[in-house]
Motif scaffolding. Structure first.
Motif: not given
Length: 436
Positions: A70, A66, A194-195, A198, A191, A129
Protein backbone atom coordinates in the motif's frame (compact mmCIF):
# COMPACT_ATOMS: atom_id res chain seq x y z
CA UNK A 1 0.70 0.84 48.78
CA UNK A 2 2.64 3.41 50.76
CA UNK A 3 1.46 7.02 50.81
CA UNK A 4 4.50 8.35 48.89
CA UNK A 5 3.77 5.94 46.03
CA UNK A 6 0.14 7.02 45.93
CA UNK A 7 1.14 10.68 45.76
CA UNK A 8 3.75 9.96 43.09
CA UNK A 9 1.25 8.01 41.00
CA UNK A 10 -1.29 10.79 41.26
CA UNK A 11 1.26 13.36 40.16
CA UNK A 12 2.48 11.30 37.20
CA UNK A 13 -1.02 10.42 36.05
CA UNK A 14 -2.09 14.04 36.20
CA UNK A 15 1.00 15.35 34.43
CA UNK A 16 0.78 12.73 31.68
CA UNK A 17 -2.98 12.76 31.10
CA UNK A 18 -3.72 12.56 27.38
CA UNK A 19 -6.75 14.55 26.27
CA UNK A 20 -8.61 13.27 23.20
CA UNK A 21 -11.90 13.42 21.32
CA UNK A 22 -13.38 10.48 19.45
CA UNK A 23 -16.29 10.06 17.08
CA UNK A 24 -17.50 7.95 14.14
CA UNK A 25 -18.13 8.83 10.53
CA UNK A 26 -21.24 7.39 8.91
CA UNK A 27 -19.17 4.80 7.06
CA UNK A 28 -17.93 3.39 10.38
CA UNK A 29 -14.47 4.96 10.46
CA UNK A 30 -13.57 5.75 14.05
CA UNK A 31 -11.72 9.06 14.49
CA UNK A 32 -9.58 10.11 17.45
CA UNK A 33 -8.17 13.64 17.78
CA UNK A 34 -5.43 14.61 20.21
CA UNK A 35 -4.38 18.24 20.21
CA UNK A 36 -0.83 18.99 21.40
CA UNK A 37 0.60 22.37 20.34
CA UNK A 38 3.92 21.82 22.13
CA UNK A 39 5.74 21.01 18.87
CA UNK A 40 4.92 22.15 15.31
CA UNK A 41 4.21 18.64 13.98
CA UNK A 42 1.12 16.60 13.23
CA UNK A 43 0.68 12.84 12.89
CA UNK A 44 -1.90 11.27 10.62
CA UNK A 45 -2.22 7.55 11.20
CA UNK A 46 -4.56 4.72 10.34
CA UNK A 47 -4.65 1.38 12.10
CA UNK A 48 -6.54 -1.45 10.41
CA UNK A 49 -7.86 -4.39 12.40
CA UNK A 50 -6.11 -6.93 10.20
CA UNK A 51 -2.99 -8.92 10.93
CA UNK A 52 -1.49 -12.27 10.15
CA UNK A 53 -4.14 -14.07 12.23
CA UNK A 54 -6.74 -13.05 9.62
CA UNK A 55 -5.03 -14.95 6.81
CA UNK A 56 -5.89 -18.18 5.06
CA UNK A 57 -3.52 -20.88 6.41
CA UNK A 58 -2.58 -21.58 2.78
CA UNK A 59 -1.90 -17.91 2.07
CA UNK A 60 0.10 -16.64 5.02
CA UNK A 61 1.97 -13.34 4.88
CA UNK A 62 -0.79 -11.30 3.24
CA UNK A 63 -1.16 -8.68 6.01
CA UNK A 64 2.58 -7.98 6.09
CA UNK A 65 2.59 -7.97 2.28
CA UNK A 66 -0.01 -5.18 2.30
CA UNK A 67 2.07 -3.20 4.76
CA UNK A 68 4.49 -2.87 1.82
CA UNK A 69 2.08 -2.98 -1.09
CA UNK A 70 0.00 0.00 0.00
CA UNK A 71 3.00 2.28 -0.50
CA UNK A 72 3.13 1.36 -4.20
CA UNK A 73 0.81 4.15 -5.27
CA UNK A 74 -2.82 5.11 -5.80
CA UNK A 75 -4.98 6.38 -8.62
CA UNK A 76 -3.74 9.89 -7.82
CA UNK A 77 -0.22 9.17 -6.50
CA UNK A 78 1.99 7.65 -9.18
CA UNK A 79 3.95 4.51 -8.51
CA UNK A 80 7.17 5.32 -6.67
CA UNK A 81 6.04 8.81 -5.69
CA UNK A 82 4.68 8.16 -2.19
CA UNK A 83 7.95 8.53 -0.28
CA UNK A 84 9.10 11.41 -2.47
CA UNK A 85 5.87 13.28 -1.75
CA UNK A 86 6.28 12.80 2.00
CA UNK A 87 9.96 13.78 2.19
CA UNK A 88 9.62 16.78 -0.15
CA UNK A 89 7.00 18.17 2.23
CA UNK A 90 9.21 17.80 5.28
CA UNK A 91 7.68 14.56 6.53
CA UNK A 92 8.54 10.99 7.42
CA UNK A 93 6.34 7.91 7.25
CA UNK A 94 6.33 4.22 7.97
CA UNK A 95 4.15 1.21 8.73
CA UNK A 96 4.27 -1.98 10.76
CA UNK A 97 2.31 -5.20 11.06
CA UNK A 98 1.58 -7.61 13.89
CA UNK A 99 -0.52 -10.73 14.23
CA UNK A 100 -3.47 -8.50 15.16
CA UNK A 101 -3.27 -5.18 13.27
CA UNK A 102 -1.54 -3.06 10.61
CA UNK A 103 -0.49 0.53 11.26
CA UNK A 104 0.41 3.30 8.78
CA UNK A 105 1.48 6.83 9.71
CA UNK A 106 2.96 10.12 8.53
CA UNK A 107 4.65 12.82 10.60
CA UNK A 108 4.47 16.23 8.91
CA UNK A 109 5.08 19.84 9.86
CA UNK A 110 1.78 21.02 11.28
CA UNK A 111 0.94 23.05 8.17
CA UNK A 112 0.72 19.80 6.15
CA UNK A 113 -2.16 18.10 7.94
CA UNK A 114 -4.37 18.23 4.87
CA UNK A 115 -1.72 16.47 2.81
CA UNK A 116 -1.39 13.68 5.37
CA UNK A 117 -5.16 13.17 5.53
CA UNK A 118 -5.46 13.14 1.75
CA UNK A 119 -2.66 10.57 1.40
CA UNK A 120 -4.20 8.21 3.96
CA UNK A 121 -7.61 8.56 2.34
CA UNK A 122 -5.98 7.75 -1.01
CA UNK A 123 -4.40 4.65 0.52
CA UNK A 124 -7.80 3.56 1.81
CA UNK A 125 -9.93 4.43 -1.22
CA UNK A 126 -7.76 4.35 -4.37
CA UNK A 127 -4.83 1.96 -3.98
CA UNK A 128 -3.47 0.48 -7.19
CA UNK A 129 -3.10 -3.25 -6.64
CA UNK A 130 -1.63 -4.65 -9.83
CA UNK A 131 0.83 -7.34 -10.86
CA UNK A 132 3.76 -4.92 -11.13
CA UNK A 133 3.37 -3.89 -7.49
CA UNK A 134 2.84 -7.48 -6.32
CA UNK A 135 5.96 -8.70 -8.12
CA UNK A 136 8.05 -5.79 -6.82
CA UNK A 137 7.05 -6.25 -3.20
CA UNK A 138 7.43 -10.01 -3.42
CA UNK A 139 11.13 -9.44 -4.06
CA UNK A 140 11.38 -6.87 -1.27
CA UNK A 141 9.80 -9.22 1.27
CA UNK A 142 11.99 -12.16 0.29
CA UNK A 143 15.05 -9.99 0.90
CA UNK A 144 13.59 -8.87 4.25
CA UNK A 145 13.05 -12.49 5.28
CA UNK A 146 16.64 -13.40 4.34
CA UNK A 147 18.12 -10.40 6.14
CA UNK A 148 16.00 -10.19 9.28
CA UNK A 149 15.22 -13.86 9.89
CA UNK A 150 17.03 -16.52 7.87
CA UNK A 151 20.57 -15.07 7.87
CA UNK A 152 20.48 -13.41 11.28
CA UNK A 153 21.75 -15.26 14.35
CA UNK A 154 18.79 -16.50 16.41
CA UNK A 155 16.51 -14.80 13.88
CA UNK A 156 13.89 -17.56 13.76
CA UNK A 157 13.42 -18.42 17.41
CA UNK A 158 10.13 -16.51 17.83
CA UNK A 159 8.69 -18.23 14.75
CA UNK A 160 9.71 -21.64 16.10
CA UNK A 161 8.21 -20.85 19.51
CA UNK A 162 4.92 -19.81 17.92
CA UNK A 163 4.57 -22.89 15.77
CA UNK A 164 5.04 -25.09 18.83
CA UNK A 165 2.87 -23.07 21.23
CA UNK A 166 -0.19 -22.85 18.98
CA UNK A 167 -1.81 -25.77 17.20
CA UNK A 168 -5.17 -24.30 16.19
CA UNK A 169 -4.88 -20.52 16.43
CA UNK A 170 -3.40 -18.55 13.47
CA UNK A 171 -0.75 -17.23 15.84
CA UNK A 172 1.05 -20.45 14.93
CA UNK A 173 2.57 -18.89 11.81
CA UNK A 174 4.97 -15.96 11.55
CA UNK A 175 3.83 -12.47 10.58
CA UNK A 176 6.08 -12.42 7.52
CA UNK A 177 4.44 -15.65 6.39
CA UNK A 178 5.46 -18.21 3.81
CA UNK A 179 7.30 -17.18 0.65
CA UNK A 180 5.80 -20.20 -1.12
CA UNK A 181 2.30 -18.97 -0.24
CA UNK A 182 3.06 -15.48 -1.60
CA UNK A 183 4.52 -16.94 -4.79
CA UNK A 184 1.42 -19.07 -5.33
CA UNK A 185 -1.11 -16.28 -4.69
CA UNK A 186 -2.96 -14.72 -7.61
CA UNK A 187 -3.55 -11.02 -8.12
CA UNK A 188 -7.26 -11.65 -7.54
CA UNK A 189 -6.52 -13.16 -4.11
CA UNK A 190 -4.57 -10.04 -3.09
CA UNK A 191 -7.37 -7.79 -4.33
CA UNK A 192 -10.01 -9.80 -2.45
CA UNK A 193 -7.99 -9.62 0.79
CA UNK A 194 -7.74 -5.85 0.43
CA UNK A 195 -11.41 -5.41 -0.30
CA UNK A 196 -12.34 -7.41 2.79
CA UNK A 197 -10.12 -5.81 5.42
CA UNK A 198 -8.90 -2.34 4.40
CA UNK A 199 -12.17 -0.54 4.91
CA UNK A 200 -13.23 2.45 7.02
CA UNK A 201 -15.38 0.34 9.35
CA UNK A 202 -12.37 -1.88 10.10
CA UNK A 203 -10.05 1.01 10.96
CA UNK A 204 -9.30 3.92 13.25
CA UNK A 205 -7.89 7.28 12.12
CA UNK A 206 -5.80 9.24 14.62
CA UNK A 207 -4.73 12.87 14.21
CA UNK A 208 -2.32 14.02 16.90
CA UNK A 209 -0.21 17.13 17.31
CA UNK A 210 -0.51 20.80 16.51
CA UNK A 211 -3.67 21.43 14.45
CA UNK A 212 -6.95 23.29 14.35
CA UNK A 213 -9.66 20.86 15.40
CA UNK A 214 -12.50 22.43 13.45
CA UNK A 215 -10.50 22.48 10.24
CA UNK A 216 -9.29 18.91 10.83
CA UNK A 217 -12.85 17.63 11.20
CA UNK A 218 -13.84 19.31 7.94
CA UNK A 219 -10.94 17.75 6.05
CA UNK A 220 -11.61 14.34 7.61
CA UNK A 221 -15.23 14.51 6.51
CA UNK A 222 -14.26 15.60 3.00
CA UNK A 223 -11.53 13.02 2.43
CA UNK A 224 -12.81 9.99 4.36
CA UNK A 225 -16.57 10.51 4.60
CA UNK A 226 -17.22 9.47 1.00
CA UNK A 227 -15.38 6.14 1.26
CA UNK A 228 -17.82 3.22 1.16
CA UNK A 229 -18.10 0.88 4.11
CA UNK A 230 -16.95 -2.69 3.73
CA UNK A 231 -18.66 -5.82 4.91
CA UNK A 232 -19.35 -6.18 8.61
CA UNK A 233 -16.55 -8.51 9.64
CA UNK A 234 -17.22 -11.21 12.17
CA UNK A 235 -13.88 -12.48 13.33
CA UNK A 236 -13.54 -16.21 13.80
CA UNK A 237 -12.67 -17.22 17.35
CA UNK A 238 -9.87 -19.77 17.70
CA UNK A 239 -9.25 -21.54 20.97
CA UNK A 240 -6.34 -23.62 22.19
CA UNK A 241 -6.47 -26.56 24.54
CA UNK A 242 -4.50 -25.94 27.75
CA UNK A 243 -0.91 -27.14 27.73
CA UNK A 244 -0.74 -29.93 30.32
CA UNK A 245 2.64 -31.48 29.63
CA UNK A 246 6.00 -30.09 28.61
CA UNK A 247 6.44 -29.55 24.88
CA UNK A 248 9.98 -30.24 23.71
CA UNK A 249 11.34 -28.98 20.41
CA UNK A 250 14.67 -28.54 18.66
CA UNK A 251 15.74 -26.14 15.93
CA UNK A 252 19.10 -25.95 14.15
CA UNK A 253 20.26 -22.46 13.18
CA UNK A 254 23.19 -22.32 10.72
CA UNK A 255 24.04 -18.77 11.85
CA UNK A 256 24.97 -19.51 15.48
CA UNK A 257 27.76 -21.15 17.46
CA UNK A 258 26.32 -20.92 20.97
CA UNK A 259 23.09 -22.82 21.73
CA UNK A 260 20.20 -20.86 23.18
CA UNK A 261 17.76 -22.05 25.79
CA UNK A 262 14.22 -20.86 25.12
CA UNK A 263 11.29 -21.66 27.35
CA UNK A 264 7.80 -20.30 26.71
CA UNK A 265 4.47 -20.37 28.55
CA UNK A 266 1.13 -19.61 26.91
CA UNK A 267 -0.63 -16.68 28.56
CA UNK A 268 -4.08 -15.05 28.29
CA UNK A 269 -5.15 -12.10 26.17
CA UNK A 270 -3.26 -8.86 26.79
CA UNK A 271 -6.61 -7.33 27.76
CA UNK A 272 -6.79 -9.42 30.94
CA UNK A 273 -5.57 -8.53 34.39
CA UNK A 274 -3.47 -11.71 34.54
CA UNK A 275 -1.55 -10.63 31.43
CA UNK A 276 -0.63 -7.39 33.16
CA UNK A 277 0.53 -9.30 36.23
CA UNK A 278 2.74 -11.42 33.97
CA UNK A 279 4.27 -8.24 32.56
CA UNK A 280 5.22 -7.27 36.10
CA UNK A 281 6.72 -10.71 36.65
CA UNK A 282 8.75 -10.26 33.49
CA UNK A 283 10.07 -6.93 34.77
CA UNK A 284 10.94 -8.45 38.12
CA UNK A 285 12.83 -11.37 36.61
CA UNK A 286 14.69 -9.73 33.76
CA UNK A 287 14.29 -5.97 33.42
CA UNK A 288 17.87 -4.75 33.43
CA UNK A 289 21.07 -5.85 35.15
CA UNK A 290 19.59 -5.56 38.63
CA UNK A 291 16.81 -8.06 37.86
CA UNK A 292 16.68 -11.42 39.59
CA UNK A 293 17.72 -13.66 36.71
CA UNK A 294 20.44 -11.40 35.35
CA UNK A 295 21.99 -10.77 38.75
CA UNK A 296 21.95 -14.43 39.73
CA UNK A 297 22.83 -16.25 36.51
CA UNK A 298 24.96 -13.71 34.63
CA UNK A 299 26.59 -11.62 37.37
CA UNK A 300 26.89 -13.83 40.43
CA UNK A 301 27.18 -17.37 39.05
CA UNK A 302 28.56 -16.38 35.63
CA UNK A 303 26.63 -19.22 34.01
CA UNK A 304 25.33 -17.29 31.00
CA UNK A 305 26.38 -14.59 28.58
CA UNK A 306 22.87 -13.27 28.47
CA UNK A 307 19.44 -13.93 29.92
CA UNK A 308 16.11 -12.23 29.46
CA UNK A 309 12.37 -12.63 29.72
CA UNK A 310 9.51 -10.81 28.07
CA UNK A 311 5.78 -11.02 27.49
CA UNK A 312 4.70 -11.37 23.87
CA UNK A 313 1.33 -9.68 24.23
CA UNK A 314 -1.43 -10.43 21.74
CA UNK A 315 -5.13 -9.74 21.36
CA UNK A 316 -6.28 -13.36 21.84
CA UNK A 317 -3.41 -15.12 23.61
CA UNK A 318 0.13 -14.25 24.58
CA UNK A 319 3.40 -15.89 25.46
CA UNK A 320 5.83 -15.44 28.30
CA UNK A 321 9.28 -16.22 26.92
CA UNK A 322 12.56 -16.69 28.79
CA UNK A 323 15.83 -17.12 26.89
CA UNK A 324 19.49 -17.56 27.79
CA UNK A 325 22.90 -18.11 26.20
CA UNK A 326 25.05 -20.47 28.32
CA UNK A 327 28.64 -19.53 29.14
CA UNK A 328 31.54 -22.00 29.06
CA UNK A 329 30.76 -25.50 30.28
CA UNK A 330 27.32 -24.57 31.54
CA UNK A 331 24.41 -26.22 29.75
CA UNK A 332 20.90 -25.12 28.92
CA UNK A 333 19.66 -27.71 31.42
CA UNK A 334 21.60 -26.26 34.37
CA UNK A 335 20.45 -22.75 33.47
CA UNK A 336 16.85 -23.92 33.24
CA UNK A 337 17.17 -25.36 36.76
CA UNK A 338 18.33 -21.95 38.03
CA UNK A 339 15.42 -20.22 36.28
CA UNK A 340 12.94 -22.70 37.74
CA UNK A 341 14.33 -22.06 41.20
CA UNK A 342 13.50 -18.35 40.90
CA UNK A 343 10.03 -19.08 39.52
CA UNK A 344 9.28 -21.44 42.42
CA UNK A 345 10.24 -18.64 44.83
CA UNK A 346 7.75 -16.35 43.09
CA UNK A 347 5.09 -19.05 43.38
CA UNK A 348 5.63 -19.74 47.05
CA UNK A 349 6.86 -16.49 48.61
CA UNK A 350 5.71 -12.89 48.47
CA UNK A 351 8.20 -10.54 46.87
CA UNK A 352 9.66 -8.01 49.30
CA UNK A 353 8.27 -4.53 49.80
CA UNK A 354 11.47 -3.17 48.28
CA UNK A 355 11.05 -5.29 45.14
CA UNK A 356 7.41 -4.26 44.93
CA UNK A 357 8.36 -0.58 45.17
CA UNK A 358 10.93 -1.09 42.41
CA UNK A 359 8.19 -2.54 40.21
CA UNK A 360 6.02 0.51 40.86
CA UNK A 361 8.87 2.73 39.68
CA UNK A 362 9.33 0.65 36.53
CA UNK A 363 5.61 0.98 35.79
CA UNK A 364 5.76 4.76 36.16
CA UNK A 365 8.82 5.02 33.92
CA UNK A 366 7.18 2.89 31.24
CA UNK A 367 4.01 4.96 31.43
CA UNK A 368 5.94 8.19 30.96
CA UNK A 369 8.08 6.76 28.14
CA UNK A 370 5.13 5.32 26.21
CA UNK A 371 3.52 8.76 26.08
CA UNK A 372 6.75 10.75 25.83
CA UNK A 373 6.14 12.03 22.30
CA UNK A 374 3.20 12.66 20.03
CA UNK A 375 4.10 9.78 17.71
CA UNK A 376 3.86 7.31 20.60
CA UNK A 377 0.61 8.84 21.80
CA UNK A 378 -0.93 8.52 18.32
CA UNK A 379 -0.11 4.81 18.11
CA UNK A 380 -1.30 4.16 21.67
CA UNK A 381 -4.63 5.89 21.02
CA UNK A 382 -5.18 3.69 17.97
CA UNK A 383 -4.11 0.53 19.80
CA UNK A 384 -6.28 1.07 22.85
CA UNK A 385 -9.35 1.69 20.69
CA UNK A 386 -8.84 -1.08 18.14
CA UNK A 387 -7.46 -3.89 20.29
CA UNK A 388 -8.68 -3.07 23.80
CA UNK A 389 -11.95 -1.27 23.05
CA UNK A 390 -11.16 1.53 25.53
CA UNK A 391 -9.18 4.57 24.39
CA UNK A 392 -8.95 5.98 27.90
CA UNK A 393 -6.65 3.13 28.92
CA UNK A 394 -3.93 5.43 27.62
CA UNK A 395 -4.52 7.33 30.88
CA UNK A 396 -5.77 4.66 33.25
CA UNK A 397 -3.83 1.46 32.50
CA UNK A 398 -1.05 2.62 34.82
CA UNK A 399 -3.58 2.55 37.65
CA UNK A 400 -4.47 -1.05 36.81
CA UNK A 401 -0.81 -2.00 37.12
CA UNK A 402 -0.47 -0.16 40.40
CA UNK A 403 -3.49 -1.98 41.82
CA UNK A 404 -1.81 -5.39 41.34
CA UNK A 405 -0.78 -6.84 44.70
CA UNK A 406 2.17 -8.94 45.79
CA UNK A 407 -0.29 -11.77 46.42
CA UNK A 408 -1.49 -11.61 42.80
CA UNK A 409 2.08 -11.82 41.55
CA UNK A 410 2.55 -15.02 43.56
CA UNK A 411 -0.78 -16.50 42.48
CA UNK A 412 -0.41 -15.70 38.77
CA UNK A 413 3.09 -17.19 38.73
CA UNK A 414 1.60 -20.32 40.29
CA UNK A 415 -1.24 -20.37 37.74
CA UNK A 416 0.76 -20.04 34.49
CA UNK A 417 4.47 -20.73 35.05
CA UNK A 418 4.61 -24.46 35.72
CA UNK A 419 6.91 -26.99 34.02
CA UNK A 420 4.01 -28.98 32.57
CA UNK A 421 2.59 -25.83 30.91
CA UNK A 422 5.55 -24.83 28.79
CA UNK A 423 7.66 -25.33 25.73
CA UNK A 424 11.37 -26.07 26.09
CA UNK A 425 13.14 -25.26 22.85
CA UNK A 426 16.74 -26.28 22.20
CA UNK A 427 17.85 -23.68 19.68
CA UNK A 428 21.21 -25.04 18.56
CA UNK A 429 23.93 -24.72 15.91
CA UNK A 430 23.63 -26.94 12.87
CA UNK A 431 24.93 -30.43 13.59
CA UNK A 432 27.97 -31.30 11.49
CA UNK A 433 27.25 -34.19 9.14
CA UNK A 434 29.79 -36.99 9.44
CA UNK A 435 31.72 -37.61 6.22
CA UNK A 436 31.75 -41.24 5.11
Amino acid sequence: MVLSTVLMLGGIAQAQKVAFEEYNLENGLHVILHNDPSAPVVITSVMYHVGSKDENPERTGFAHFFEHLLFEGTENIKRGEWFKMVSSNGGINNANTSDDRTYYYEVFPSNNLELGLWMESERMMHPVINQIGVDTQNGVIKEEKRTVFDNRPYGNYIAVVKENMFKNHPYRWSTIGSMEHLDAATLEEFQAFHKKFYTPNNAVLVVAGDFDKKQAKEWIRNYFGTISSGENLKKQIFTEEPITQTIKARYEDPNIQIPMLVTSYRTPSMKTRDARVLEMISSLLSDGKSSKLYKKIVDDKKMALQIGAFTYSQEDYGMYIIYSLPLGENTTTTILNEIDEEIVKLQTELISEKEYEKLQNIIDNQFVNHNANVEGIAENLAKYYLLYGNVNLINTEVELFHSITREEIRDVAKKYLNPNQRLILDYVPVTEKVQN
